[in-house]
Write a protein that holds these residues in place. Structure first.
Motif, PDB file in Angstrom:
ATOM      1  N   LEU A  85      11.047   7.892   2.272  1.00 23.86           N
ATOM      2  CA  LEU A  85       9.898   7.947   1.378  1.00 23.86           C
ATOM      3  C   LEU A  85       8.871   6.929   1.870  1.00 23.86           C
ATOM      4  N   VAL A  86       7.620   7.356   1.997  1.00 23.25           N
ATOM      5  CA  VAL A  86       6.534   6.470   2.415  1.00 23.25           C
ATOM      6  C   VAL A  86       5.361   6.709   1.470  1.00 23.25           C
ATOM      7  N   GLY A  87       4.764   5.629   1.006  1.00 21.77           N
ATOM      8  CA  GLY A  87       3.570   5.712   0.185  1.00 21.77           C
ATOM      9  C   GLY A  87       2.355   5.289   0.982  1.00 21.77           C
ATOM     10  N   TRP A  88       1.209   5.845   0.612  1.00 24.36           N
ATOM     11  CA  TRP A  88      -0.055   5.525   1.273  1.00 24.36           C
ATOM     12  C   TRP A  88      -1.119   5.269   0.220  1.00 24.36           C
ATOM     13  N   ILE A  89      -1.926   4.260   0.469  1.00 25.57           N
ATOM     14  CA  ILE A  89      -3.045   3.943  -0.415  1.00 25.57           C
ATOM     15  C   ILE A  89      -4.285   3.767   0.460  1.00 25.57           C
ATOM     16  N   GLY A  90      -5.359   4.452   0.123  1.00 24.41           N
ATOM     17  CA  GLY A  90      -6.654   4.166   0.715  1.00 24.41           C
ATOM     18  C   GLY A  90      -7.234   3.010  -0.073  1.00 24.41           C
ATOM     19  N   THR A  91      -7.608   1.946   0.593  1.00 25.75           N
ATOM     20  CA  THR A  91      -8.053   0.765  -0.131  1.00 25.75           C
ATOM     21  C   THR A  91      -9.067  -0.020   0.694  1.00 25.75           C
ATOM     22  N   ALA A  92      -9.690  -0.974   0.058  1.00 21.42           N
ATOM     23  CA  ALA A  92     -10.625  -1.864   0.739  1.00 21.42           C
ATOM     24  C   ALA A  92      -9.861  -3.095   1.229  1.00 21.42           C
ATOM     25  N   PRO A  93     -10.169  -3.579   2.421  1.00 17.67           N
ATOM     26  CA  PRO A  93      -9.482  -4.761   2.950  1.00 17.67           C
ATOM     27  C   PRO A  93     -10.101  -6.051   2.412  1.00 17.67           C
ATOM     28  N   THR A  94      -9.966  -6.268   1.114  1.00 16.17           N
ATOM     29  CA  THR A  94     -10.568  -7.465   0.518  1.00 16.17           C
ATOM     30  C   THR A  94      -9.898  -8.721   1.058  1.00 16.17           C
ATOM     31  N   PRO A  95     -10.625  -9.835   1.109  1.00 13.21           N
ATOM     32  CA  PRO A  95     -10.018 -11.076   1.604  1.00 13.21           C
ATOM     33  C   PRO A  95      -8.750 -11.471   0.834  1.00 13.21           C
ATOM     34  N   VAL A  96      -8.740 -11.256  -0.475  1.00 13.47           N
ATOM     35  CA  VAL A  96      -7.562 -11.597  -1.283  1.00 13.47           C
ATOM     36  C   VAL A  96      -6.372 -10.732  -0.884  1.00 13.47           C
ATOM     37  N   LYS A  97      -6.571  -9.423  -0.810  1.00 11.82           N
ATOM     38  CA  LYS A  97      -5.489  -8.501  -0.463  1.00 11.82           C
ATOM     39  C   LYS A  97      -4.948  -8.807   0.935  1.00 11.82           C
ATOM     40  N   VAL A  98      -5.834  -9.033   1.884  1.00  9.22           N
ATOM     41  CA  VAL A  98      -5.417  -9.338   3.252  1.00  9.22           C
ATOM     42  C   VAL A  98      -4.612 -10.637   3.279  1.00  9.22           C
ATOM     43  N   ALA A  99      -5.086 -11.680   2.608  1.00 10.84           N
ATOM     44  CA  ALA A  99      -4.382 -12.972   2.598  1.00 10.84           C
ATOM     45  C   ALA A  99      -3.008 -12.847   1.951  1.00 10.84           C
ATOM     46  N   HIS A 100      -2.927 -12.112   0.851  1.00 11.01           N
ATOM     47  CA  HIS A 100      -1.634 -11.949   0.176  1.00 11.01           C
ATOM     48  C   HIS A 100      -0.626 -11.274   1.098  1.00 11.01           C
ATOM     49  N   LEU A 101      -1.027 -10.158   1.715  1.00 10.85           N
ATOM     50  CA  LEU A 101      -0.084  -9.399   2.536  1.00 10.85           C
ATOM     51  C   LEU A 101       0.231 -10.100   3.852  1.00 10.85           C
ATOM     52  N   GLU A 102      -0.697 -10.910   4.357  1.00 12.97           N
ATOM     53  CA  GLU A 102      -0.383 -11.707   5.543  1.00 12.97           C
ATOM     54  C   GLU A 102       0.667 -12.757   5.215  1.00 12.97           C
ATOM     55  N   HIS A 103       0.589 -13.328   4.015  1.00 16.33           N
ATOM     56  CA  HIS A 103       1.545 -14.357   3.610  1.00 16.33           C
ATOM     57  C   HIS A 103       2.886 -13.764   3.172  1.00 16.33           C
ATOM     58  N   THR A 104       2.831 -12.742   2.341  1.00 16.30           N
ATOM     59  CA  THR A 104       4.028 -12.102   1.795  1.00 16.30           C
ATOM     60  C   THR A 104       3.800 -10.595   1.832  1.00 16.30           C
ATOM     61  N   PRO A 105       4.359  -9.905   2.815  1.00 10.96           N
ATOM     62  CA  PRO A 105       4.052  -8.479   3.003  1.00 10.96           C
ATOM     63  C   PRO A 105       4.861  -7.547   2.094  1.00 10.96           C
TER      64      PRO A 105
END
Length: 159
Positions: free
Chosen positions: A48-68
């Protein structure tokens, strides 16, 4: 505990019927942050794989870089719940973004939508559009009938 083949169809049915999910990530200080997003899910019989079209906001990028990792939670007024705990990755390559764009555009009602309805998205290769890939390690489908009537099955799976 259910197998992925047992739970994925029920999870997708619930998720695609509810459409909007609360997606929580964690910042570098360990604090959670939630947002409402619009995932679409694919199941090939094994994965199972999910996909989301989203904006690469600085907050979202920082969160996923730190804790993916993210928690994806669906809920509706009938108390139906579907939850996916996932590895998450933002992908920016043109091929993946175009594939996800088309998956969203051609998706079944009510989960499919035309990404150009988002004012800043004109095409899948815009820098304001990225594809978030969700690879779940835990799924749960909890029908509201369990709460309201004591009937139905709670489905759980983890890798």
């Amino acid at each position: 505990m259910s197998s992925i083949a047992d739970i994925a169809p029920a999870f997708i049915e619930t998720a695609h019927r509810i459409v909007w999910a609360t997606v929580a990530s964690v910042d570098p200080q360990g604090r959670p942050r939630s947002r409402v997003l619009h995932p679409i899910w694919e199941f090939d019989g094994n994965r199972l794989v999910g996909w989301i079209g989203t904006a690469p906001t600085p907050v979202k990028v920082a969160h996923l870089e730190h804790t993916p990792f993210v928690s994806v939670n669906y809920w509706d007024a009938q108390q139906d719940i579907a939850t996916a705990e996932c590895n998450a990755e933002l992908l920016t390559d043109d091929e993946t973004c175009t594939r996800v764009w088309n998956l969203l555009k051609d998706g079944p009602e009510p989960v499919g939508y035309d990404p150009t309805m988002i004012p800043v998205w004109n095409e899948p290769t815009d820098e304001t559009f990225v594809a978030m890939r969700l690879d779940p390690w835990r799924l749960r489908v909890f029908p509201g009938s369990m709460l309201l009537e004591g009937s139905g099955d709670i489905l759980d799976w983890h890798a």
